[in-house]
Write an enzyme that holds these catalytic residues in place. Structure first.
Site, PDB file in Angstrom:
ATOM      1  NE  ARG A  16      21.934  65.529 -76.174  1.00 18.66           N
ATOM      2  CZ  ARG A  16      21.197  66.232 -75.611  1.00 18.66           C
ATOM      3  NH1 ARG A  16      20.641  67.144 -75.998  1.00 18.66           N
ATOM      4  NH2 ARG A  16      20.704  65.608 -74.319  1.00 18.66           N
ATOM      5  CB  VAL A  66      13.320  54.693 -78.180  1.00 21.52           C
ATOM      6  CG1 VAL A  66      14.103  54.910 -79.285  1.00 21.52           C
ATOM      7  CG2 VAL A  66      13.518  55.578 -76.895  1.00 21.52           C
ATOM      8  CG  ASN A  92      22.943  55.978 -77.618  1.00 22.85           C
ATOM      9  OD1 ASN A  92      23.751  55.683 -76.682  1.00 22.85           O
ATOM     10  ND2 ASN A  92      22.477  56.960 -78.143  1.00 22.85           N
ATOM     11  CE1 TYR A 157      20.433  57.140 -67.372  1.00 27.12           C
ATOM     12  CE2 TYR A 157      21.973  56.190 -65.695  1.00 27.12           C
ATOM     13  CZ  TYR A 157      21.693  56.615 -67.094  1.00 27.12           C
ATOM     14  OH  TYR A 157      22.713  56.572 -68.100  1.00 27.12           O
ATOM     15  CE  LYS A 161      20.508  53.791 -68.969  1.00 26.44           C
ATOM     16  NZ  LYS A 161      20.366  53.784 -70.504  1.00 26.44           N
ATOM     17  CB  THR A 195      27.893  63.308 -67.580  1.00 24.93           C
ATOM     18  OG1 THR A 195      28.331  63.246 -68.832  1.00 24.93           O
ATOM     19  CG2 THR A 195      27.250  62.158 -67.075  1.00 24.93           C
TER      20      THR A 195
HETATM   21  P1  NAD Z   1      22.852  62.442 -74.679  1.00 25.93           P
HETATM   22  O1  NAD Z   1      21.722  62.988 -73.809  1.00 25.93           O
HETATM   23  O2  NAD Z   1      24.038  63.365 -75.201  1.00 25.93           O
HETATM   24  O3  NAD Z   1      22.341  61.660 -75.849  1.00 25.93           O
HETATM   25  C1  NAD Z   1      20.814  61.151 -75.745  1.00 25.93           C
HETATM   26  C2  NAD Z   1      20.346  61.102 -76.968  1.00 25.93           C
HETATM   27  O4  NAD Z   1      18.977  60.420 -76.926  1.00 25.93           O
HETATM   28  C3  NAD Z   1      19.947  62.624 -77.400  1.00 25.93           C
HETATM   29  O5  NAD Z   1      20.349  62.714 -78.690  1.00 25.93           O
HETATM   30  C4  NAD Z   1      18.450  62.455 -76.994  1.00 25.93           C
HETATM   31  O6  NAD Z   1      17.507  63.413 -78.022  1.00 25.93           O
HETATM   32  C5  NAD Z   1      18.118  60.981 -77.752  1.00 25.93           C
HETATM   33  N1  NAD Z   1      16.748  60.767 -76.811  1.00 25.93           N
HETATM   34  C6  NAD Z   1      16.242  61.051 -75.822  1.00 25.93           C
HETATM   35  N2  NAD Z   1      15.164  60.604 -75.450  1.00 25.93           N
HETATM   36  C7  NAD Z   1      14.730  59.904 -76.660  1.00 25.93           C
HETATM   37  C8  NAD Z   1      13.552  59.433 -77.159  1.00 25.93           C
HETATM   38  N3  NAD Z   1      12.518  59.122 -76.470  1.00 25.93           N
HETATM   39  N4  NAD Z   1      13.556  58.530 -78.536  1.00 25.93           N
HETATM   40  C9  NAD Z   1      14.525  58.726 -79.266  1.00 25.93           C
HETATM   41  N5  NAD Z   1      15.704  59.431 -78.699  1.00 25.93           N
HETATM   42  C10 NAD Z   1      15.552  60.025 -77.412  1.00 25.93           C
HETATM   43  O7  NAD Z   1      23.384  61.197 -73.585  1.00 25.93           O
HETATM   44  P2  NAD Z   1      24.464  60.030 -73.982  1.00 25.93           P
HETATM   45  O8  NAD Z   1      25.371  60.356 -72.746  1.00 25.93           O
HETATM   46  O9  NAD Z   1      25.072  60.234 -75.345  1.00 25.93           O
HETATM   47  O10 NAD Z   1      23.653  58.982 -73.625  1.00 25.93           O
HETATM   48  C11 NAD Z   1      23.375  57.833 -74.637  1.00 25.93           C
HETATM   49  C12 NAD Z   1      23.201  56.600 -73.621  1.00 25.93           C
HETATM   50  O11 NAD Z   1      24.091  56.300 -72.861  1.00 25.93           O
HETATM   51  C13 NAD Z   1      21.770  56.785 -72.763  1.00 25.93           C
HETATM   52  O12 NAD Z   1      21.192  55.516 -72.845  1.00 25.93           O
HETATM   53  C14 NAD Z   1      22.602  57.095 -71.440  1.00 25.93           C
HETATM   54  O13 NAD Z   1      21.572  56.636 -70.302  1.00 25.93           O
HETATM   55  C15 NAD Z   1      23.559  55.995 -71.593  1.00 25.93           C
HETATM   56  N6  NAD Z   1      24.782  56.310 -70.339  1.00 25.93           N
HETATM   57  C16 NAD Z   1      25.151  57.578 -70.631  1.00 25.93           C
HETATM   58  C17 NAD Z   1      26.237  57.757 -69.662  1.00 25.93           C
HETATM   59  C18 NAD Z   1      27.179  59.143 -69.491  1.00 25.93           C
HETATM   60  O14 NAD Z   1      27.711  59.206 -68.592  1.00 25.93           O
HETATM   61  N7  NAD Z   1      27.029  60.055 -70.449  1.00 25.93           N
HETATM   62  C19 NAD Z   1      26.932  56.964 -68.710  1.00 25.93           C
HETATM   63  C20 NAD Z   1      26.200  55.515 -68.797  1.00 25.93           C
HETATM   64  C21 NAD Z   1      25.144  55.401 -69.517  1.00 25.93           C
END
Ligand code: NAD
Length: 265
Positions: A16, A66, A92, A157, A161, A195
């Site tokens: 997702r 992961v 990711n 967090y 990062k 978020t």
């Molecule tokens: P999300 O929660 O929608 O997706 C994260 C995905 O990672 C999910 O499918 C989840 O099941 C998977 N996941 C979680 N733990 C896991 C594990 N141990 N092993 C394998 N998969 C795992 O969030 P997103 O916003 O799509 O986040 C993606 C990346 O972007 C993350 O690293 C997040 O920290 C980073 N990020 C997100 C934002 C934001 O505003 N959404 C901003 C900066 C960075």
């Protein structure tokens, strides 16, 4: 011609959010894509959907926590078995926990480190032999805006990062002789379940759910809205494709101008 024709890429956390959009875009650009996640049902359904469009030989789902070293070995065996090669990794997967420093339990801090930081470390280390065997490749790590500036309630967090940006620089230098480029993305706020958990409510209207966060970020972000996961996917594509052939070791901010400065009006 796709930008990733003939290349095989593993995307973690692909069930997702940003990972889903990266998997969709990479398949559309001609890559063989392995979608990895712990949300098996959702990840498998997405892989089936993409395989219908692109063919079974170009898409695989693989269970991968992961933060577990043994999962990486098994996942890479599956991917190599399916595609016969690996050219790229998008680290990711990530989790977020909001807590004030004074009330963050050690267990929670360690959980975030295990997934975000150790997960990225294990992933980079695990794919080196395969990328080297392919004659070179790319690693894209997902850091965050919070790697570069502070945000309250995000001690665990932000720490992970910042570590990802640090590891990215070192890995880029060490792996350059093997023709492996390593870069990091630093998104600001992006409209995903992380978020905007309201996205997970099956009864909610997706347009209303997105409009609510846009309103919030209109005040914070110069471009006046939250980012879309498709926009981050396009940066991941740039860093995975030859379009970025002379770029390595860099953090790329994608935040609608949030880090540019403070607005007084
Ligand atoms: P999300 O929660 O929608 O997706 C994260 C995905 O990672 C999910 O499918 C989840 O099941 C998977 N996941 C979680 N733990 C896991 C594990 N141990 N092993 C394998 N998969 C795992 O969030 P997103 O916003 O799509 O986040 C993606 C990346 O972007 C993350 O690293 C997040 O920290 C980073 N990020 C997100 C934002 C934001 O505003 N959404 C901003 C900066 C960075």
């Amino acid at each position: 011609m796709g930008k990733l024709d003939g290349r095989a890429v593993l995307v973690t956390g692909a069930a997702r959010g940003q990972g889903e959009q990266e998997a969709r875009l990479f398949v559309a650009e001609g890559a063989k894509v392995a979608l990895a996640d712990v949300l098996d049902e959702q990840g498998e359904a997405l892989a089936r959907e993409l395989a219908k469009e692109a063919g079974d030989e170009r898409v695989r789902y693989v269970h991968l926590d992961v933060g577990r070293e043994t999962d990486w070995a098994a996942a890479l065996d599956t991917v190599q078995g399916a595609f016969g090669r690996l050219d790229g990794l998008v680290n990711n997967a990530g989790i977020l926990r909001f807590n004030e420093l004074s009330s963050t339990p050690l267990e929670e801090y360690q959980q975030v480190v295990q997934v975000n930081q150790i997960g990225a470390f294990l992933g980079m280390r695990a794919v080196i032999p395969a990328l080297e065997a392919a004659g070179g490749g790319t690693i894209v790590n997902t850091a965050s805006y919070t790697a570069l500036t502070g945000m309250t309630f995000l001690t665990s967090y932000a720490a992970t990062k910042a570590a990802i940006v640090g590891m990215t620089r070192v890995a880029a230098m060490e792996l350059a002789p093997k023709k492996i480029r390593v870069n990091a993305m630093c998104p600001g706020a992006v409209d995903t379940p992380m978020t905007n958990p309201a996205q997970l409510d099956p009864d909610a209207d997706p347009q209303e759910v997105s409009a609510a966060v846009d309103e919030l970020y209109a005040k914070l972000v110069p471009l006046g809205r939250i980012g879309r996961p498709e926009e981050v996917a396009r940066l991941a594509l740039f860093l995975t494709s030859d379009d970025s052939s002379y770029i390595t070791g860099q953090p790329f901010v994608i935040d609608g101008g949030w880090l540019a400065g403070v607005s007084v009006f």
